[in-house]
Design a protein around this motif. Structure first.
Motif, PDB file in Angstrom:
ATOM      1  N   ARG A 113     -40.123 -13.955  74.243  1.00 40.93           N
ATOM      2  CA  ARG A 113     -40.409 -13.615  73.579  1.00 40.93           C
ATOM      3  C   ARG A 113     -40.298 -14.733  72.086  1.00 40.93           C
ATOM      4  O   ARG A 113     -40.933 -14.918  71.539  1.00 40.93           O
ATOM      5  CB  ARG A 113     -40.010 -12.410  72.581  1.00 40.93           C
ATOM      6  CG  ARG A 113     -40.032 -11.781  71.747  1.00 40.93           C
ATOM      7  CD  ARG A 113     -38.965 -10.636  71.623  1.00 40.93           C
ATOM      8  NE  ARG A 113     -38.478 -10.068  69.859  1.00 40.93           N
ATOM      9  CZ  ARG A 113     -39.324 -10.956  68.505  1.00 40.93           C
ATOM     10  NH1 ARG A 113     -38.357 -11.708  69.301  1.00 40.93           N
ATOM     11  NH2 ARG A 113     -39.036  -9.921  67.519  1.00 40.93           N
ATOM     12  N   TRP A 173     -31.658 -10.087  88.268  1.00 36.74           N
ATOM     13  CA  TRP A 173     -32.032  -9.550  87.145  1.00 36.74           C
ATOM     14  C   TRP A 173     -31.743  -9.637  85.518  1.00 36.74           C
ATOM     15  O   TRP A 173     -32.398  -9.464  84.783  1.00 36.74           O
ATOM     16  CB  TRP A 173     -30.450  -7.916  87.502  1.00 36.74           C
ATOM     17  CG  TRP A 173     -30.715  -6.547  86.221  1.00 36.74           C
ATOM     18  CD1 TRP A 173     -31.074  -5.400  86.925  1.00 36.74           C
ATOM     19  CD2 TRP A 173     -29.747  -7.089  85.339  1.00 36.74           C
ATOM     20  NE1 TRP A 173     -30.860  -4.914  86.185  1.00 36.74           N
ATOM     21  CE2 TRP A 173     -30.358  -5.910  85.274  1.00 36.74           C
ATOM     22  CE3 TRP A 173     -29.071  -8.157  84.320  1.00 36.74           C
ATOM     23  CZ2 TRP A 173     -29.735  -5.501  83.790  1.00 36.74           C
ATOM     24  CZ3 TRP A 173     -28.535  -7.236  83.481  1.00 36.74           C
ATOM     25  CH2 TRP A 173     -28.771  -6.477  82.902  1.00 36.74           C
ATOM     26  N   LEU A 174     -30.381 -10.870  85.822  1.00 39.45           N
ATOM     27  CA  LEU A 174     -30.153 -11.944  84.346  1.00 39.45           C
ATOM     28  C   LEU A 174     -31.080 -12.493  84.158  1.00 39.45           C
ATOM     29  O   LEU A 174     -31.434 -12.914  83.589  1.00 39.45           O
ATOM     30  CB  LEU A 174     -29.317 -12.254  85.034  1.00 39.45           C
ATOM     31  CG  LEU A 174     -27.565 -11.332  85.133  1.00 39.45           C
ATOM     32  CD1 LEU A 174     -26.697 -12.891  85.947  1.00 39.45           C
ATOM     33  CD2 LEU A 174     -26.995 -11.457  83.768  1.00 39.45           C
ATOM     34  N   ALA A 175     -31.695 -13.491  84.986  1.00 33.53           N
ATOM     35  CA  ALA A 175     -33.161 -14.486  85.314  1.00 33.53           C
ATOM     36  C   ALA A 175     -34.422 -13.356  84.509  1.00 33.53           C
ATOM     37  O   ALA A 175     -34.859 -13.633  83.376  1.00 33.53           O
ATOM     38  CB  ALA A 175     -33.492 -15.030  86.567  1.00 33.53           C
ATOM     39  N   ALA A 193     -28.707 -10.198  91.536  1.00 39.30           N
ATOM     40  CA  ALA A 193     -28.292  -9.813  91.190  1.00 39.30           C
ATOM     41  C   ALA A 193     -28.325 -11.261  89.919  1.00 39.30           C
ATOM     42  O   ALA A 193     -28.478 -11.467  88.344  1.00 39.30           O
ATOM     43  CB  ALA A 193     -26.638 -10.110  90.619  1.00 39.30           C
ATOM     44  N   GLU A 194     -28.937 -12.584  90.363  1.00 42.83           N
ATOM     45  CA  GLU A 194     -29.188 -13.592  89.745  1.00 42.83           C
ATOM     46  C   GLU A 194     -30.511 -13.171  89.227  1.00 42.83           C
ATOM     47  O   GLU A 194     -30.983 -13.423  87.887  1.00 42.83           O
ATOM     48  CB  GLU A 194     -29.884 -14.594  90.638  1.00 42.83           C
ATOM     49  CG  GLU A 194     -28.368 -15.746  90.774  1.00 42.83           C
ATOM     50  CD  GLU A 194     -28.993 -16.562  91.931  1.00 42.83           C
ATOM     51  OE1 GLU A 194     -28.129 -16.218  92.953  1.00 42.83           O
ATOM     52  OE2 GLU A 194     -29.493 -17.069  91.529  1.00 42.83           O
ATOM     53  N   ILE A 212     -28.388  -2.696  91.777  1.00 37.86           N
ATOM     54  CA  ILE A 212     -27.852  -3.455  90.924  1.00 37.86           C
ATOM     55  C   ILE A 212     -25.917  -3.092  90.271  1.00 37.86           C
ATOM     56  O   ILE A 212     -24.901  -4.020  90.143  1.00 37.86           O
ATOM     57  CB  ILE A 212     -28.530  -3.996  89.725  1.00 37.86           C
ATOM     58  CG1 ILE A 212     -29.214  -5.283  90.414  1.00 37.86           C
ATOM     59  CG2 ILE A 212     -27.296  -4.289  88.101  1.00 37.86           C
ATOM     60  CD1 ILE A 212     -28.952  -6.327  90.751  1.00 37.86           C
ATOM     61  N   GLN A 255     -37.540 -12.763  79.454  1.00 36.73           N
ATOM     62  CA  GLN A 255     -38.157 -11.634  78.754  1.00 36.73           C
ATOM     63  C   GLN A 255     -37.330 -12.565  77.230  1.00 36.73           C
ATOM     64  O   GLN A 255     -38.754 -12.319  76.334  1.00 36.73           O
ATOM     65  CB  GLN A 255     -37.660 -10.788  79.050  1.00 36.73           C
ATOM     66  CG  GLN A 255     -39.206  -9.556  78.439  1.00 36.73           C
ATOM     67  CD  GLN A 255     -38.724  -8.048  79.215  1.00 36.73           C
ATOM     68  OE1 GLN A 255     -37.806  -8.498  79.476  1.00 36.73           O
ATOM     69  NE2 GLN A 255     -39.040  -7.277  77.816  1.00 36.73           N
ATOM     70  N   TRP A 256     -36.169 -12.548  77.119  1.00 40.17           N
ATOM     71  CA  TRP A 256     -36.000 -12.865  75.210  1.00 40.17           C
ATOM     72  C   TRP A 256     -36.730 -14.745  75.149  1.00 40.17           C
ATOM     73  O   TRP A 256     -37.657 -14.050  74.372  1.00 40.17           O
ATOM     74  CB  TRP A 256     -34.370 -12.756  75.869  1.00 40.17           C
ATOM     75  CG  TRP A 256     -33.998 -13.376  74.926  1.00 40.17           C
ATOM     76  CD1 TRP A 256     -33.523 -15.030  74.112  1.00 40.17           C
ATOM     77  CD2 TRP A 256     -33.559 -12.749  73.173  1.00 40.17           C
ATOM     78  NE1 TRP A 256     -32.966 -15.050  72.677  1.00 40.17           N
ATOM     79  CE2 TRP A 256     -32.490 -14.117  72.211  1.00 40.17           C
ATOM     80  CE3 TRP A 256     -33.604 -11.782  72.761  1.00 40.17           C
ATOM     81  CZ2 TRP A 256     -32.901 -13.305  71.072  1.00 40.17           C
ATOM     82  CZ3 TRP A 256     -33.425 -11.045  71.165  1.00 40.17           C
ATOM     83  CH2 TRP A 256     -33.075 -12.509  70.893  1.00 40.17           C
ATOM     84  N   GLN A 292     -29.092 -13.251  94.515  1.00 41.95           N
ATOM     85  CA  GLN A 292     -29.888 -13.168  94.760  1.00 41.95           C
ATOM     86  C   GLN A 292     -30.309 -12.294  93.869  1.00 41.95           C
ATOM     87  O   GLN A 292     -30.858 -12.388  92.421  1.00 41.95           O
ATOM     88  CB  GLN A 292     -31.256 -13.744  95.652  1.00 41.95           C
ATOM     89  CG  GLN A 292     -32.396 -14.864  95.321  1.00 41.95           C
ATOM     90  CD  GLN A 292     -32.634 -15.699  96.269  1.00 41.95           C
ATOM     91  OE1 GLN A 292     -32.444 -15.125  97.775  1.00 41.95           O
ATOM     92  NE2 GLN A 292     -33.202 -16.653  95.867  1.00 41.95           N
ATOM     93  N   HIS A 346     -34.306 -10.848  82.010  1.00 42.23           N
ATOM     94  CA  HIS A 346     -33.776 -10.613  81.247  1.00 42.23           C
ATOM     95  C   HIS A 346     -33.807 -11.326  79.568  1.00 42.23           C
ATOM     96  O   HIS A 346     -34.452 -11.207  78.301  1.00 42.23           O
ATOM     97  CB  HIS A 346     -32.456  -9.642  80.870  1.00 42.23           C
ATOM     98  CG  HIS A 346     -33.214  -8.395  81.970  1.00 42.23           C
ATOM     99  ND1 HIS A 346     -32.423  -7.719  82.865  1.00 42.23           N
ATOM    100  CD2 HIS A 346     -33.516  -7.341  81.429  1.00 42.23           C
ATOM    101  CE1 HIS A 346     -32.311  -6.382  83.586  1.00 42.23           C
ATOM    102  NE2 HIS A 346     -33.962  -6.060  81.605  1.00 42.23           N
ATOM    103  N   ARG A 347     -32.883 -12.627  80.447  1.00 41.72           N
ATOM    104  CA  ARG A 347     -32.744 -13.518  79.655  1.00 41.72           C
ATOM    105  C   ARG A 347     -34.422 -14.505  79.763  1.00 41.72           C
ATOM    106  O   ARG A 347     -34.129 -14.420  78.227  1.00 41.72           O
ATOM    107  CB  ARG A 347     -32.261 -15.189  80.480  1.00 41.72           C
ATOM    108  CG  ARG A 347     -31.908 -16.319  80.183  1.00 41.72           C
ATOM    109  CD  ARG A 347     -30.957 -17.146  80.922  1.00 41.72           C
ATOM    110  NE  ARG A 347     -31.543 -17.673  82.121  1.00 41.72           N
ATOM    111  CZ  ARG A 347     -32.541 -18.116  82.645  1.00 41.72           C
ATOM    112  NH1 ARG A 347     -33.559 -18.971  81.304  1.00 41.72           N
ATOM    113  NH2 ARG A 347     -32.640 -17.822  83.309  1.00 41.72           N
ATOM    114  N   PHE A 389     -23.100  -5.771  90.250  1.00 35.93           N
ATOM    115  CA  PHE A 389     -21.903  -5.810  88.829  1.00 35.93           C
ATOM    116  C   PHE A 389     -20.211  -5.166  89.605  1.00 35.93           C
ATOM    117  O   PHE A 389     -19.818  -6.129  88.872  1.00 35.93           O
ATOM    118  CB  PHE A 389     -22.556  -5.582  88.163  1.00 35.93           C
ATOM    119  CG  PHE A 389     -23.868  -6.366  87.594  1.00 35.93           C
ATOM    120  CD1 PHE A 389     -23.416  -7.856  87.561  1.00 35.93           C
ATOM    121  CD2 PHE A 389     -24.960  -5.926  87.087  1.00 35.93           C
ATOM    122  CE1 PHE A 389     -24.964  -8.926  87.636  1.00 35.93           C
ATOM    123  CE2 PHE A 389     -26.124  -7.200  87.168  1.00 35.93           C
ATOM    124  CZ  PHE A 389     -25.886  -8.779  87.407  1.00 35.93           C
TER     125      PHE A 389
END
Lengths: 118, 118
Positions: A100, A89-91, A86-87, A12, A96-97, A84, A93-94, A16
């Motif tokens: 929550r 990784w972003l997805a 990298a996508e 990753i 999880q947020w 995919q 964390h998004r 990036f």
């Protein structure tokens, strides 16, 4: 694509770093339309070929592109799997947020309901 | 989040530059679990606070995080929309490549069928 050269660390981190440069993002954009030779890719850039091939090297090390020799020409292609990753990784964390946030919202609604029932 | 400070240029350029650094990715990872103060975020890093807040500044300029003052504390939060924008950039190029690949595959199957019917 078994004949493509994959000398990538595929992290990753390297993905990036590779994506942080506008020339390298333009190469990805160009290759999303299909494989192309190094000279076809270099065409639109006002850049010395050694500098340009260095950018291709960064993309290839990151696993975002693959390349193979065809006679005296080097053909580059996109590696969708690295995009995919990298996508993902972003997805992750998004989501999880957002989960929550949804849980918090549900909790607040319950508290409001309990209060109005009292 | 109307009270959060959004001094961001929000470009793909600044998002990928921000994501290219391991400290900044670790901050995103930490914030995916929920908002946190600058000192809570800085805790795990063996880094001088001014260097750390510089990293937060890069993330905020890129729109990946937002922050607000609460008394003498600054609270940071993830901005899921900016993560989604970066995901969308990657997904658009990956899909364009995959659709081209599918069309090529379908074309090759048609050619094979036509040849076997002759």
């Amino acid at each position: 694509m078994p004949n493509y050269n994959r000398s990538s660390d595929g992290t990753i981190e390297s993905a990036f770093v590779a994506l942080s440069d506008p020339t390298r993002r333009a190469v990805i954009q160009a290759l999303s339309g299909g494989p192309a030779s190094v000279s076809e890719l270099a065409g639109p850039f006002a850049m010395a070929l050694p500098s340009f091939t260095q950018h291709l090297g960064v993309l290839e090390s990151a696993g975002l592109i693959v390349s193979k020799k065809k006679g005296r020409t080097r053909i580059c292609a996109l590696n969708p799997q690295a995009l995919q990753n990298a996508e993902a990784w972003l997805a992750a964390h998004r989501r999880q947020w957002e989960e929550r946030f949804d849980r918090m919202q549900a909790h607040l609604e319950n508290v409001t309901k309990d209060n109005s029932n009292e």
